[in-house]
Write a protein that holds these residues in place. Structure first.
Motif, PDB file in Angstrom:
ATOM      1  N   GLY A   1      32.594  34.017  20.081  1.00 32.93           N
ATOM      2  CA  GLY A   1      33.747  33.837  19.189  1.00 32.93           C
ATOM      3  C   GLY A   1      34.078  35.111  18.430  1.00 32.93           C
ATOM      4  N   ILE A   2      33.063  35.768  17.900  1.00 28.17           N
ATOM      5  CA  ILE A   2      33.266  37.029  17.179  1.00 28.17           C
ATOM      6  C   ILE A   2      33.795  38.104  18.125  1.00 28.17           C
ATOM      7  CG2 ILE A   2      32.072  38.919  15.996  1.00 28.17           C
ATOM      8  CD1 ILE A   2      30.264  36.755  14.747  1.00 28.17           C
ATOM      9  N   LEU A   3      33.197  38.171  19.309  1.00 26.99           N
ATOM     10  CA  LEU A   3      33.626  39.153  20.299  1.00 26.99           C
ATOM     11  C   LEU A   3      35.088  38.951  20.684  1.00 26.99           C
ATOM     12  CD1 LEU A   3      33.221  41.385  22.399  1.00 26.99           C
ATOM     13  CD2 LEU A   3      32.207  39.660  23.898  1.00 26.99           C
ATOM     14  N   ALA A   4      35.473  37.716  20.934  1.00 25.51           N
ATOM     15  CA  ALA A   4      36.865  37.423  21.302  1.00 25.51           C
ATOM     16  C   ALA A   4      37.820  37.849  20.186  1.00 25.51           C
ATOM     17  CB  ALA A   4      37.031  35.939  21.606  1.00 25.51           C
ATOM     18  N   LEU A   5      37.464  37.538  18.947  1.00 24.91           N
ATOM     19  CA  LEU A   5      38.323  37.931  17.818  1.00 24.91           C
ATOM     20  C   LEU A   5      38.420  39.444  17.700  1.00 24.91           C
ATOM     21  CD1 LEU A   5      37.256  35.352  15.102  1.00 24.91           C
ATOM     22  CD2 LEU A   5      39.483  35.503  16.255  1.00 24.91           C
ATOM     23  N   ARG A   6      37.285  40.111  17.807  1.00 28.52           N
ATOM     24  CA  ARG A   6      37.289  41.576  17.664  1.00 28.52           C
ATOM     25  C   ARG A   6      38.042  42.247  18.809  1.00 28.52           C
ATOM     26  NH1 ARG A   6      37.922  46.041  18.466  1.00 28.52           N
ATOM     27  NH2 ARG A   6      36.843  47.853  17.710  1.00 28.52           N
ATOM     28  N   ALA A   7      37.891  41.724  20.017  1.00 26.41           N
ATOM     29  CA  ALA A   7      38.574  42.293  21.180  1.00 26.41           C
ATOM     30  C   ALA A   7      40.035  41.838  21.249  1.00 26.41           C
ATOM     31  CB  ALA A   7      37.848  41.909  22.464  1.00 26.41           C
ATOM     32  N   ARG A   8      40.389  40.864  20.419  1.00 26.93           N
ATOM     33  CA  ARG A   8      41.738  40.284  20.396  1.00 26.93           C
ATOM     34  C   ARG A   8      42.118  39.681  21.750  1.00 26.93           C
ATOM     35  NH1 ARG A   8      42.381  45.199  18.529  1.00 26.93           N
ATOM     36  NH2 ARG A   8      43.990  45.811  20.020  1.00 26.93           N
ATOM     37  N   SER A   9      41.107  39.166  22.449  1.00 27.22           N
ATOM     38  CA  SER A   9      41.334  38.570  23.755  1.00 27.22           C
ATOM     39  C   SER A   9      40.142  37.680  24.097  1.00 27.22           C
ATOM     40  CB  SER A   9      41.476  39.657  24.823  1.00 27.22           C
ATOM     41  OG  SER A   9      41.580  39.104  26.105  1.00 27.22           O
ATOM     42  N   PHE A  10      40.409  36.566  24.742  1.00 29.66           N
ATOM     43  CA  PHE A  10      39.310  35.690  25.144  1.00 29.66           C
ATOM     44  C   PHE A  10      38.759  36.077  26.517  1.00 29.66           C
ATOM     45  CE2 PHE A  10      41.852  33.636  28.275  1.00 29.66           C
ATOM     46  CZ  PHE A  10      40.993  32.868  29.043  1.00 29.66           C
ATOM     47  N   TRP A  11      39.435  36.961  27.266  1.00 30.88           N
ATOM     48  CA  TRP A  11      39.081  37.251  28.658  1.00 30.88           C
ATOM     49  C   TRP A  11      37.665  37.783  28.857  1.00 30.88           C
ATOM     50  CZ3 TRP A  11      41.563  34.960  32.288  1.00 30.88           C
ATOM     51  CH2 TRP A  11      42.901  34.625  32.104  1.00 30.88           C
ATOM     52  N   ILE A  12      37.126  38.476  27.902  1.00 30.52           N
ATOM     53  CA  ILE A  12      35.761  38.986  28.056  1.00 30.52           C
ATOM     54  C   ILE A  12      34.751  37.834  28.078  1.00 30.52           C
ATOM     55  CG2 ILE A  12      35.416  39.386  25.576  1.00 30.52           C
ATOM     56  CD1 ILE A  12      34.001  41.471  28.500  1.00 30.52           C
ATOM     57  N   CYS A  13      35.091  36.735  27.429  1.00 37.39           N
ATOM     58  CA  CYS A  13      34.162  35.600  27.339  1.00 37.39           C
ATOM     59  C   CYS A  13      33.882  34.946  28.693  1.00 37.39           C
ATOM     60  CB  CYS A  13      34.663  34.598  26.310  1.00 37.39           C
ATOM     61  SG  CYS A  13      34.767  35.306  24.648  1.00 37.39           S
TER      62      CYS A  13
ATOM     63  N   ARG B   1      49.432  36.045  22.860  1.00 33.65           N
ATOM     64  CA  ARG B   1      48.404  36.755  22.079  1.00 33.65           C
ATOM     65  C   ARG B   1      47.799  35.868  20.998  1.00 33.65           C
ATOM     66  NH1 ARG B   1      52.124  41.470  21.221  1.00 33.65           N
ATOM     67  NH2 ARG B   1      52.337  42.184  23.337  1.00 33.65           N
ATOM     68  N   ASP B   2      48.576  34.892  20.515  1.00 32.74           N
ATOM     69  CA  ASP B   2      48.064  33.986  19.485  1.00 32.74           C
ATOM     70  C   ASP B   2      46.878  33.160  19.980  1.00 32.74           C
ATOM     71  OD1 ASP B   2      50.014  34.929  17.800  1.00 32.74           O
ATOM     72  OD2 ASP B   2      51.301  33.153  17.963  1.00 32.74           O
ATOM     73  N   TYR B   3      46.734  33.068  21.268  1.00 31.63           N
ATOM     74  CA  TYR B   3      45.634  32.307  21.859  1.00 31.63           C
ATOM     75  C   TYR B   3      44.658  33.197  22.617  1.00 31.63           C
ATOM     76  CZ  TYR B   3      48.432  28.335  20.557  1.00 31.63           C
ATOM     77  OH  TYR B   3      49.138  27.419  19.830  1.00 31.63           O
ATOM     78  N   GLY B   4      44.746  34.500  22.398  1.00 35.47           N
ATOM     79  CA  GLY B   4      43.811  35.430  23.010  1.00 35.47           C
ATOM     80  C   GLY B   4      44.064  35.703  24.476  1.00 35.47           C
ATOM     81  N   LEU B   5      45.268  35.429  24.959  1.00 39.60           N
ATOM     82  CA  LEU B   5      45.568  35.600  26.375  1.00 39.60           C
ATOM     83  C   LEU B   5      45.996  37.015  26.746  1.00 39.60           C
ATOM     84  CD1 LEU B   5      47.334  32.209  27.024  1.00 39.60           C
ATOM     85  CD2 LEU B   5      45.193  32.980  28.025  1.00 39.60           C
ATOM     86  N   GLY B   6      46.211  37.873  25.755  1.00 37.97           N
ATOM     87  CA  GLY B   6      46.580  39.257  26.052  1.00 37.97           C
ATOM     88  C   GLY B   6      45.369  40.082  26.451  1.00 37.97           C
ATOM     89  N   ALA B   7      45.618  41.325  26.812  1.00 37.42           N
ATOM     90  CA  ALA B   7      44.527  42.225  27.217  1.00 37.42           C
ATOM     91  C   ALA B   7      43.665  42.622  26.023  1.00 37.42           C
ATOM     92  CB  ALA B   7      45.085  43.471  27.894  1.00 37.42           C
ATOM     93  N   GLY B   8      44.246  42.643  24.833  1.00 40.49           N
ATOM     94  CA  GLY B   8      43.491  43.010  23.639  1.00 40.49           C
ATOM     95  C   GLY B   8      42.926  44.415  23.731  1.00 40.49           C
ATOM     96  N   ASP B   9      41.824  44.626  23.067  1.00 39.55           N
ATOM     97  CA  ASP B   9      41.145  45.924  23.081  1.00 39.55           C
ATOM     98  C   ASP B   9      40.129  45.906  24.227  1.00 39.55           C
ATOM     99  OD1 ASP B   9      39.799  48.276  22.602  1.00 39.55           O
ATOM    100  OD2 ASP B   9      39.403  47.865  20.488  1.00 39.55           O
ATOM    101  N   TRP B  10      40.599  46.113  25.441  1.00 36.41           N
ATOM    102  CA  TRP B  10      39.748  45.986  26.628  1.00 36.41           C
ATOM    103  C   TRP B  10      38.664  47.055  26.682  1.00 36.41           C
ATOM    104  CZ3 TRP B  10      39.567  49.933  30.112  1.00 36.41           C
ATOM    105  CH2 TRP B  10      40.615  50.852  30.093  1.00 36.41           C
ATOM    106  N   ARG B  11      38.908  48.203  26.068  1.00 33.67           N
ATOM    107  CA  ARG B  11      37.858  49.247  26.058  1.00 33.67           C
ATOM    108  C   ARG B  11      36.660  48.792  25.233  1.00 33.67           C
ATOM    109  NH1 ARG B  11      42.590  52.746  25.753  1.00 33.67           N
ATOM    110  NH2 ARG B  11      42.684  53.953  27.677  1.00 33.67           N
TER     111      ARG B  11
END
Length: 162
Positions: free
Chosen positions: A128-140, A2-12
């Motif tokens: 970058g903002i989106l990834a931080l807010r979603a707590r995941s880089f996967w959307i990028c 999760r420290d690198y944004g690899l978790g699912a984060g806030d996928w909704r």
């Protein structure tokens, strides 16, 4: 992870933003397509023979192979720019970390059509903002691939490559 944004984060949240972003970017791609932008049509699809027009028998097969490869490429690209650059710095400087990857991201778009090159500056910051807010880089990578796929697809149809 999760420290690198690899978790699912806030996928909704990410899904909602994806839908908004996709509509905006697809609109921009269609404007380039309908406007028959010469810089756009001469650059995309990137793997087609430059200047070729008209159906190419094996083009659909290679289009699918290359686009699938591009998705994997974008996963690595976005993990580098968001997962390795943005997330670790966010612990120290917060959302300002979204600005760190803007310059190298823009440099990676040098030589591409001018609207895309300049748009990459804003896109890098927003991703970058989106990834931080979603707590995941996967959307990028999903967003980045969606835009690239739309550009390749519209340019291929415009050049009658299918």
């Amino acid at each position: 992870f999760r420290d690198y944004g690899l978790g699912a984060g806030d996928w909704r949240y990410a899904l909602r933003i994806f839908l908004i972003f996709a509509v905006v970017m697809l609109g921009a791609v269609l404007i380039l397509y309908l406007g028959k932008s010469k810089s756009f049509l001469s650059f995309y699809p990137m793997f087609a023979v430059k200047g070729s027009v008209g159906p190419q028998p094996d083009f659909p097969f290679w289009f699918a192979v290359v686009e699938a490869s591009f998705f994997l490429y974008f996963v690595g690209w976005e993990f580098f720019f968001r997962g390795l650059m943005v997330f670790p710095l966010a612990r120290r400087i917060g959302t300002l970390s979204a600005l760190v990857g803007v310059l190298p991201f823009a440099i990676m778009h040098a030589g591409k059509p001018v609207p895309e090159a300049f748009g990459s500056i804003l896109a890098a910051w927003l991703l970058g903002i989106l990834a931080l807010r979603a707590r995941s880089f996967w959307i990028c990578p999903v967003l980045h691939f969606s835009v690239a796929f739309a550009m390749d697809l519209t340019a291929a149809f415009s050049r009658n490559l299918f």
